[in-house]
Design a protein around this motif. Structure first.
Motif, PDB file in Angstrom:
ATOM      1  N   UNK A 111       0.846  -1.189   0.000  1.00 54.35           N
ATOM      2  CA  UNK A 111       0.000   0.000   0.000  1.00 54.35           C
ATOM      3  C   UNK A 111       0.878   1.235   0.000  1.00 54.35           C
ATOM      4  N   UNK A 112       0.523   2.233  -0.812  1.00 58.33           N
ATOM      5  CA  UNK A 112       1.160   3.534  -0.617  1.00 58.33           C
ATOM      6  C   UNK A 112       0.094   4.589  -0.385  1.00 58.33           C
ATOM      7  N   UNK A 113       0.418   5.504   0.516  1.00 63.40           N
ATOM      8  CA  UNK A 113      -0.450   6.627   0.863  1.00 63.40           C
ATOM      9  C   UNK A 113       0.212   7.901   0.367  1.00 63.40           C
ATOM     10  N   UNK A 114      -0.563   8.729  -0.335  1.00 63.44           N
ATOM     11  CA  UNK A 114      -0.058  10.014  -0.809  1.00 63.44           C
ATOM     12  C   UNK A 114      -1.034  11.116  -0.429  1.00 63.44           C
ATOM     13  N   UNK A 115      -0.474  12.249   0.010  1.00 62.54           N
ATOM     14  CA  UNK A 115      -1.285  13.398   0.379  1.00 62.54           C
ATOM     15  C   UNK A 115      -0.403  14.637   0.365  1.00 62.54           C
ATOM     16  N   UNK A 116      -1.016  15.814   0.427  1.00 62.92           N
ATOM     17  CA  UNK A 116      -0.252  17.061   0.374  1.00 62.92           C
ATOM     18  C   UNK A 116       0.714  17.197   1.540  1.00 62.92           C
ATOM     19  N   UNK A 117       0.396  16.590   2.686  1.00 64.04           N
ATOM     20  CA  UNK A 117       1.261  16.749   3.851  1.00 64.04           C
ATOM     21  C   UNK A 117       2.414  15.738   3.869  1.00 64.04           C
ATOM     22  N   UNK A 168       7.046  12.372   0.694  1.00 62.21           N
ATOM     23  CA  UNK A 168       7.154  11.171  -0.121  1.00 62.21           C
ATOM     24  C   UNK A 168       5.991  10.242   0.231  1.00 62.21           C
ATOM     25  N   UNK A 169       5.608   9.347  -0.679  1.00 59.68           N
ATOM     26  CA  UNK A 169       4.566   8.378  -0.325  1.00 59.68           C
ATOM     27  C   UNK A 169       4.978   7.562   0.891  1.00 59.68           C
ATOM     28  N   UNK A 170       3.999   7.177   1.684  1.00 58.28           N
ATOM     29  CA  UNK A 170       4.228   6.307   2.831  1.00 58.28           C
ATOM     30  C   UNK A 170       3.836   4.887   2.431  1.00 58.28           C
ATOM     31  N   UNK A 171       4.748   3.929   2.595  1.00 57.72           N
ATOM     32  CA  UNK A 171       4.525   2.564   2.127  1.00 57.72           C
ATOM     33  C   UNK A 171       4.289   1.602   3.292  1.00 57.72           C
ATOM     34  N   UNK A 172       3.465   0.592   3.037  1.00 60.00           N
ATOM     35  CA  UNK A 172       3.200  -0.435   4.046  1.00 60.00           C
ATOM     36  C   UNK A 172       3.008  -1.792   3.371  1.00 60.00           C
ATOM     37  N   UNK A 173       3.669  -2.807   3.916  1.00 55.26           N
ATOM     38  CA  UNK A 173       3.568  -4.173   3.410  1.00 55.26           C
ATOM     39  C   UNK A 173       2.619  -4.995   4.275  1.00 55.26           C
ATOM     40  N   UNK A 174       1.876  -5.889   3.618  1.00 55.15           N
ATOM     41  CA  UNK A 174       0.937  -6.772   4.318  1.00 55.15           C
ATOM     42  C   UNK A 174       0.958  -8.139   3.638  1.00 55.15           C
ATOM     43  N   UNK A 180      -2.512   6.481  10.107  1.00 59.35           N
ATOM     44  CA  UNK A 180      -2.677   7.760  10.801  1.00 59.35           C
ATOM     45  C   UNK A 180      -1.346   8.488  10.772  1.00 59.35           C
ATOM     46  N   UNK A 181      -1.387   9.795  10.992  1.00 65.42           N
ATOM     47  CA  UNK A 181      -0.156  10.592  10.955  1.00 65.42           C
ATOM     48  C   UNK A 181      -0.262  11.735  11.954  1.00 65.42           C
ATOM     49  N   UNK A 182      -0.290  11.382  13.214  1.00 63.62           N
ATOM     50  CA  UNK A 182      -0.372  12.340  14.318  1.00 63.62           C
ATOM     51  C   UNK A 182      -1.469  13.369  14.058  1.00 63.62           C
ATOM     52  N   UNK A 183      -1.114  14.662  14.062  1.00 64.06           N
ATOM     53  CA  UNK A 183      -2.140  15.695  13.899  1.00 64.06           C
ATOM     54  C   UNK A 183      -2.205  16.259  12.488  1.00 64.06           C
ATOM     55  N   UNK A 184      -1.581  15.574  11.505  1.00 66.69           N
ATOM     56  CA  UNK A 184      -1.532  16.112  10.148  1.00 66.69           C
ATOM     57  C   UNK A 184      -2.762  15.744   9.327  1.00 66.69           C
ATOM     58  N   UNK A 185      -3.463  14.693   9.721  1.00 64.87           N
ATOM     59  CA  UNK A 185      -4.701  14.348   9.024  1.00 64.87           C
ATOM     60  C   UNK A 185      -5.846  15.102   9.681  1.00 64.87           C
ATOM     61  N   UNK A 186      -6.472  15.971   8.912  1.00 67.11           N
ATOM     62  CA  UNK A 186      -7.570  16.794   9.419  1.00 67.11           C
ATOM     63  C   UNK A 186      -8.767  16.666   8.488  1.00 67.11           C
ATOM     64  N   UNK A 187      -9.964  17.049   8.945  1.00 66.43           N
ATOM     65  CA  UNK A 187     -11.122  17.043   8.045  1.00 66.43           C
ATOM     66  C   UNK A 187     -10.831  17.841   6.773  1.00 66.43           C
ATOM     67  N   UNK A 188     -11.170  17.254   5.628  1.00 62.95           N
ATOM     68  CA  UNK A 188     -10.890  17.888   4.344  1.00 62.95           C
ATOM     69  C   UNK A 188      -9.623  17.394   3.683  1.00 62.95           C
ATOM     70  N   UNK A 189      -8.744  16.701   4.440  1.00 61.41           N
ATOM     71  CA  UNK A 189      -7.527  16.134   3.859  1.00 61.41           C
ATOM     72  C   UNK A 189      -7.883  15.068   2.829  1.00 61.41           C
ATOM     73  N   UNK A 190      -7.228  15.124   1.675  1.00 62.25           N
ATOM     74  CA  UNK A 190      -7.417  14.106   0.644  1.00 62.25           C
ATOM     75  C   UNK A 190      -6.287  13.090   0.764  1.00 62.25           C
TER      76      UNK A 190
END
Length: 280
Positions: free
Chosen positions: A174-180, A183-189, A204-214
């Motif tokens: 999995x990779x997660x991408x967002x404005x904050x 670089x993409x954040x990767x996770x293996x499963x 999750x990413x501490x306090x960086x994910x807020x309502x309206x974040x894509x």
């Protein structure tokens, strides 16, 4: 009066010591540039064939570059390479250079579980790699909730769910991408203990994910060998394995005439499901 003079003397001594302390540690803030020895220059092949669900998968991109000294701000691009992929039934897909180091194919045909062979000729060297196109089950749903982080503060956690196929071994990236995220954040499963069941993956990413974040989530099916390669990268470089070239980890791209002069990178073919989630 004597007591006052003693107090003033102590203050002056303390002030002098404080000044020397500040000057000492300020001098320690000078930037030190290490004279690092440059290693041998190597070809780097970034070859991910990714077939997003809902698309034909005909447009694919391969990037070719070279390793560079640590302090270089740019990555040397490799132009003039010959790049093609052949499948196990003899179909050939040619990649044409559209800009320096970027090679594009517009007629690629992805087939699940088919073997593909990559051929690259660059700067007098010939490289090859073989991999199978791996399938993936789609994302079924995405949920979010408020959970405490390690410090006890409430944070938003996003979770996506998918059904793992039964009676087969599966690996996922999995990779997660967002404005904050720089670089993409990767996770293996994998499905080692969850074969045939619903799997959920949390982010999750501490306090960086807020309502309206894509949050753009790309969920891939990958081979076991590529999973092992990515696991090594994530152990060495953390959650951003491509922030710096993976110069000390060998992939599956070999030199056809000199096995010791291999290229960095990994040729992989993945079916993927991509979802853009707007945090509530």
């Amino acid at each position: 009066m004597q007591k006052l003079e003693k107090y003033n003397f102590k203050n002056k001594a303390f002030a002098l010591l404080s000044l020397l302390f500040i000057l000492f540690f300020s001098s320690c803030e000078d930037v030190v540039t290490l004279d690092l020895e440059a290693g041998d220059e190597k070809i780097v092949v970034d070859a991910e064939i990714i077939w997003l669900k809902g698309t034909t998968g005909n447009e694919q991109l391969i990037k070719i570059s070279k390793t560079a000294p640590y302090y270089n701000n740019t990555t040397p691009k490799v132009s003039g390479a010959q790049v093609r992929i052949e499948n196990s039934i003899g179909d050939v897909f040619v990649f044409t250079e559209k800009e320096p180091g970027s090679y594009v194919c517009t007629n690629f045909v992805p087939v699940i579980n088919m073997d593909y062979t990559l051929f690259v000729t660059a700067e007098g060297q010939s490289f090859t790699a073989v991999e199978k196109l791996t399938s993936v089950t789609p994302i079924d749903k995405i949920e979010q909730e408020i959970v405490p982080d390690f410090g006890g503060e409430d944070v938003i956690e996003v979770t996506y769910y998918f059904k793992d196929p039964a009676d087969e071994v599966n690996f996922y990236l999995t990779d997660y991408q967002s404005d904050f995220l720089i670089f993409p954040n990767y996770e293996l499963t994998d499905d080692d203990f969850l074969n045939g069941n619903e799997i959920n993956i949390r982010f999750s990413d501490e306090d960086k994910i807020k309502p309206g974040t894509i949050l753009n989530i790309t969920h891939r099916g990958i081979s076991k060998n590529f999973c092992n390669y990515m696991n090594l990268l994530l152990e060495v470089y953390g959650g951003s394995p491509f922030s710096i070239p993976p110069g000390n980890i060998r992939g599956n791209i070999v030199n056809a005439s000199d096995s010791n002069n291999f290229a960095f990178g990994y040729f992989r073919l993945c079916e993927a499901d991509k979802v853009s989630y707007v945090v509530k």
